[in-house]
Scaffold this active site. Sequence first.
Site, short mmCIF file in Angstrom:
data_model
loop_
_atom_site.label_atom_id
_atom_site.label_comp_id
_atom_site.label_asym_id
_atom_site.label_seq_id
_atom_site.Cartn_x
_atom_site.Cartn_y
_atom_site.Cartn_z
CD GLU A 9 80.80 23.82 92.05
OE1 GLU A 9 81.20 25.01 92.11
OE2 GLU A 9 80.66 23.20 90.99
CB CYS A 57 83.22 25.79 89.41
SG CYS A 57 81.55 25.84 88.75
#
Length: 543
Positions: A294, A328
């Site tokens: 990720e 994020c």
Amino acid sequence: MPKGIYRVPPVKNEPVLNYAPGSAEKAALKAALADMRGKETDVPMHIGGQEVRTGKLVRMAPPHDHVHTLGHFHRGDATHVAQAIDAALAAKAPWEDLGWEHRASIFLKAADLISGPYRARMNAATMLAQSKNAYQAEIDAVCELADFLRFNVQYMTEIYAQQPPASSPQVWNRVEQRPLEGFVFALTPFNFSAIAGNLPSAPALMGNTVVWKPADSQVYSANLIMQIFKEAGLPDGVINLVYVSGPVAGDVIFKHPDFAGIHFTGSTGVFQNIWKTIGDNIHNYRSYPRIVGETGGKDFVVAHRSAVPKQVSTALSRGAFEFQGQKCSAASRAYIPSNLWPEVKELLLADLASFRMGGTEDFRNFINAVIDEKAFDRIASYIDRAKADGQQIIAGGNYDRSKGYFIEPTVIVVNDPKYVTMCEEIFGPVLTIYVYDEKQFVETLHLVDSTSPYALTGAVLAQDRYAIELATRVLRNAAGNFYINDKPTGAVVGQQPFGGARGSGTNDKAGSAINLLRWVSPRTIKETFVTPTDYRYPFLGEE
């Protein structure tokens, strides 16, 4: 040894404590902060159950008070990476042969230690070393990490229970889920202690052994996580924690024939280089490595003309500025219709004016410091560029590193929807807003979809259900986690499995069975009870 098909304890999300004035949890957390801040901690590497000290000390300091010393960790080198690999491989056979219920028990115990006797210390470590306020630490370092450990156990049992639906007469078909052949490399980021704990423990739960390299700025809390795993009964060598630079680790790990996979959270550039390196070395490996990552995002909020202004402003103030935008999933670009902008602007500026900024030890501070000097300089450069380019900065725009790495929450309003701060990941407290013609919603949705290479999180706010349905359809590939009438942050394990595609990663959904399936290699077994003794089939006979 007794055998059984065991039911694990019922799983539910760990309740988030609120740390209100006068609460017991607030008193315990303040005591832990004072205790941990008041001593310098010596942090060794953990390799094969041994505490390894090199004497090459690296100082650890709170980002919001960089003159204060929390302690030092021992920097390793390539020899320590090789030792960690050897330890992982030595531990592999007994660990994967251990009954799954015993692996489950270890991590369930770790979850109860984190949410119980270690709760205050886990939060304090994350507050001090990563500059998270009490609430952000609570939802990360305690609740989410405990949720990862508990839900992963539940998902493991569901995966093991998945079997072929039928067998032919005189045949029994079954599937076993084997750990990967080799070791797994966990490369973890600074911003979430939960991610740092999950990336090594998820593969380990499924019977793999792991080499774990945390970010330097997260070593302080990573060491505490490792201590908790050991107290929970994790055998020596199952997870090996090393403090080396990324290139040093990669140079050893990605050339090793027993490298079986990487569990990664970090930057897109680093992940792409890792992928290329693995490809260049593919002929060296015993099997094709699993690549799970990720890698960030340029997350959006798009409001429709029917949205409620106060809901929009709150989604922006929380989504963009909690933990200084170092998520994020943080809202980094917003598209606000012209009919709502005056009110949204007024409400948003009022929110920002009420923010307090300072150290995490003062619980009144909503905004704390960014993680380190490198991040400070990078974020400040975007603000300086916007000023030089004549962009409209309606809030913030200032920064100061004299005591800590403090950057004011900054809002930039642009006329060009492809301006650099609308396109590039900044990973800091900077929100860029584009005000669009309220009649151009469809065109704006396509703009949102095409502006960024990332596809991690995004949000649409609207009261018009047709607009919501349209946005959901047009933006179907723009975000792996999509939010309707909410901010684009705060995914909860077991409720919103997390991950994105495009430039945001492999979308293997941390906090779900999807992720755990990446750490096993299934074997199908067919057992025939009445074995044929003649090769001839009936069709071979004459009429």
